[in-house]
Design a protein around this motif. Sequence first.
Motif, PDB file in Angstrom:
ATOM      1  N   GLY A 183       0.835  -1.188   0.000  1.00  0.00           N
ATOM      2  CA  GLY A 183       0.000   0.000   0.000  1.00  0.00           C
ATOM      3  C   GLY A 183       0.873   1.242   0.000  1.00  0.00           C
ATOM      4  O   GLY A 183       1.847   1.337  -0.735  1.00  0.00           O
ATOM      5  N   SER A 184       0.558   2.198   0.861  1.00  0.00           N
ATOM      6  CA  SER A 184       1.328   3.439   0.920  1.00  0.00           C
ATOM      7  C   SER A 184       0.874   4.249   2.124  1.00  0.00           C
ATOM      8  O   SER A 184      -0.276   4.137   2.565  1.00  0.00           O
ATOM      9  CB  SER A 184       1.116   4.261  -0.354  1.00  0.00           C
ATOM     10  OG  SER A 184       1.732   5.543  -0.245  1.00  0.00           O
ATOM     11  N   ILE A 185       1.768   5.110   2.624  1.00  0.00           N
ATOM     12  CA  ILE A 185       1.315   6.061   3.633  1.00  0.00           C
ATOM     13  C   ILE A 185       0.277   7.011   3.028  1.00  0.00           C
ATOM     14  O   ILE A 185      -0.475   7.653   3.753  1.00  0.00           O
ATOM     15  CB  ILE A 185       2.482   6.851   4.253  1.00  0.00           C
ATOM     16  CG1 ILE A 185       3.277   7.624   3.198  1.00  0.00           C
ATOM     17  CG2 ILE A 185       3.375   5.944   5.061  1.00  0.00           C
ATOM     18  CD1 ILE A 185       4.303   8.595   3.795  1.00  0.00           C
ATOM     19  N   GLU A 186       0.201   7.056   1.691  1.00  0.00           N
ATOM     20  CA  GLU A 186      -0.838   7.864   1.052  1.00  0.00           C
ATOM     21  C   GLU A 186      -2.180   7.137   0.994  1.00  0.00           C
ATOM     22  O   GLU A 186      -3.155   7.677   0.469  1.00  0.00           O
ATOM     23  CB  GLU A 186      -0.392   8.316  -0.332  1.00  0.00           C
ATOM     24  CG  GLU A 186       0.724   9.352  -0.249  1.00  0.00           C
ATOM     25  CD  GLU A 186       0.758  10.264  -1.443  1.00  0.00           C
ATOM     26  OE1 GLU A 186      -0.258  10.941  -1.709  1.00  0.00           O
ATOM     27  OE2 GLU A 186       1.795  10.293  -2.118  1.00  0.00           O
ATOM     28  N   ARG A 236      -2.825 -15.909   5.310  1.00  0.00           N
ATOM     29  CA  ARG A 236      -2.756 -14.612   5.981  1.00  0.00           C
ATOM     30  C   ARG A 236      -2.625 -13.510   4.932  1.00  0.00           C
ATOM     31  O   ARG A 236      -2.076 -13.731   3.856  1.00  0.00           O
ATOM     32  CB  ARG A 236      -1.558 -14.556   6.933  1.00  0.00           C
ATOM     33  CG  ARG A 236      -1.658 -15.557   8.073  1.00  0.00           C
ATOM     34  CD  ARG A 236      -0.495 -15.449   9.050  1.00  0.00           C
ATOM     35  NE  ARG A 236       0.789 -15.784   8.442  1.00  0.00           N
ATOM     36  CZ  ARG A 236       1.765 -14.932   8.215  1.00  0.00           C
ATOM     37  NH1 ARG A 236       1.612 -13.642   8.522  1.00  0.00           N
ATOM     38  NH2 ARG A 236       2.906 -15.331   7.686  1.00  0.00           N
ATOM     39  N   CYS A 237      -3.113 -12.335   5.260  1.00  0.00           N
ATOM     40  CA  CYS A 237      -3.016 -11.206   4.341  1.00  0.00           C
ATOM     41  C   CYS A 237      -2.711  -9.940   5.134  1.00  0.00           C
ATOM     42  O   CYS A 237      -3.463  -9.562   6.033  1.00  0.00           O
ATOM     43  CB  CYS A 237      -4.315 -11.033   3.559  1.00  0.00           C
ATOM     44  SG  CYS A 237      -4.213  -9.786   2.253  1.00  0.00           S
ATOM     45  N   ASN A 238      -1.598  -9.313   4.798  1.00  0.00           N
ATOM     46  CA  ASN A 238      -1.178  -8.074   5.432  1.00  0.00           C
ATOM     47  C   ASN A 238      -0.744  -7.080   4.362  1.00  0.00           C
ATOM     48  O   ASN A 238      -0.492  -7.467   3.210  1.00  0.00           O
ATOM     49  CB  ASN A 238      -0.015  -8.325   6.402  1.00  0.00           C
ATOM     50  CG  ASN A 238      -0.425  -9.164   7.593  1.00  0.00           C
ATOM     51  OD1 ASN A 238      -1.126  -8.698   8.483  1.00  0.00           O
ATOM     52  ND2 ASN A 238       0.001 -10.426   7.605  1.00  0.00           N
ATOM     53  N   ALA A 239      -0.650  -5.837   4.738  1.00  0.00           N
ATOM     54  CA  ALA A 239      -0.170  -4.802   3.823  1.00  0.00           C
ATOM     55  C   ALA A 239       0.997  -4.060   4.454  1.00  0.00           C
ATOM     56  O   ALA A 239       1.117  -3.968   5.681  1.00  0.00           O
ATOM     57  CB  ALA A 239      -1.282  -3.823   3.477  1.00  0.00           C
ATOM     58  N   ILE A 240       1.843  -3.539   3.604  1.00  0.00           N
ATOM     59  CA  ILE A 240       2.926  -2.651   4.017  1.00  0.00           C
ATOM     60  C   ILE A 240       2.638  -1.287   3.416  1.00  0.00           C
ATOM     61  O   ILE A 240       2.324  -1.179   2.227  1.00  0.00           O
ATOM     62  CB  ILE A 240       4.289  -3.168   3.539  1.00  0.00           C
ATOM     63  CG1 ILE A 240       4.596  -4.536   4.156  1.00  0.00           C
ATOM     64  CG2 ILE A 240       5.399  -2.173   3.875  1.00  0.00           C
ATOM     65  CD1 ILE A 240       5.826  -5.206   3.579  1.00  0.00           C
TER      66      ILE A 240
END
Length: 252
Positions: free
Chosen positions: A134-137, A172-176
């Motif tokens: 993902g993004s900090i945006e 499992r599913c995560n985002a960075i």
Amino acid sequence: MRLENKVAVVTGGGRGIGRGITEQLLSQGAKVLIAQRQPLDEPLSQQENVAYISVDLADVNAPYLIANTAQEVFGGVDILVNNAGFMFEKSLDDMTEQEWDTMMAVNMRAPVFLTKALLPLMRAQGGASIINIGSIEGLGANPWHAAYCGSKAGVHGFTRALAIDLGKDNIRCNAIAPGWINSDLSHDYINAQDNPTQAKQELLKLHPVGRTGEPADIGATVVFLASQDSAFITGQVIVVDGGRTAKLPLPF
């Protein structure tokens, strides 16, 4: 090695953040299928544990071509890294429907349907780890980034929903959410400013750790989320930004 004999699919894995992800996965023993439009450079293409498929992720058929290649070359998939994406700066007044649709096709639709295409292979492995970039945006915004911010917020929401739906399958599913990561594009952006030296100094001031990020910083986080070290972590958006979003701005 933490990921020995594991198979990873990495979109956009040959350059920028994706290259850092690929290199970190390889260092931990994983085999990597890179899916992107650009051909791989020679050092990467000659790696024994690297395979490549040329695809345009805006094409609705791309996810299924990638899944077929993963099956044919490696026989399964344990890790999916939805990394590929792009960004443009444009006000809503000037943006066209086609530009919006292209952004969503690459940044949002491709991760969703690549996940769908690979689910049979991941279930057959008895479980998997999906890591969305993902993004900090997806959490905040910069000017003229309505389409990009919308797409990345969508990635974060999709991540949480998928963690709920696929937990029963041991997937499992995560985002960075990366912050400022050094790359050719980010260097070009700084160098295009009226005073590049001052721009870089001001950028560094935004980061409590005193530096901007490297692709390897994101790659190391991917390795952690792909490994059993994070077996009890799912549905999370992990911000990797050197503390930038934690720092409150001051007017001086």
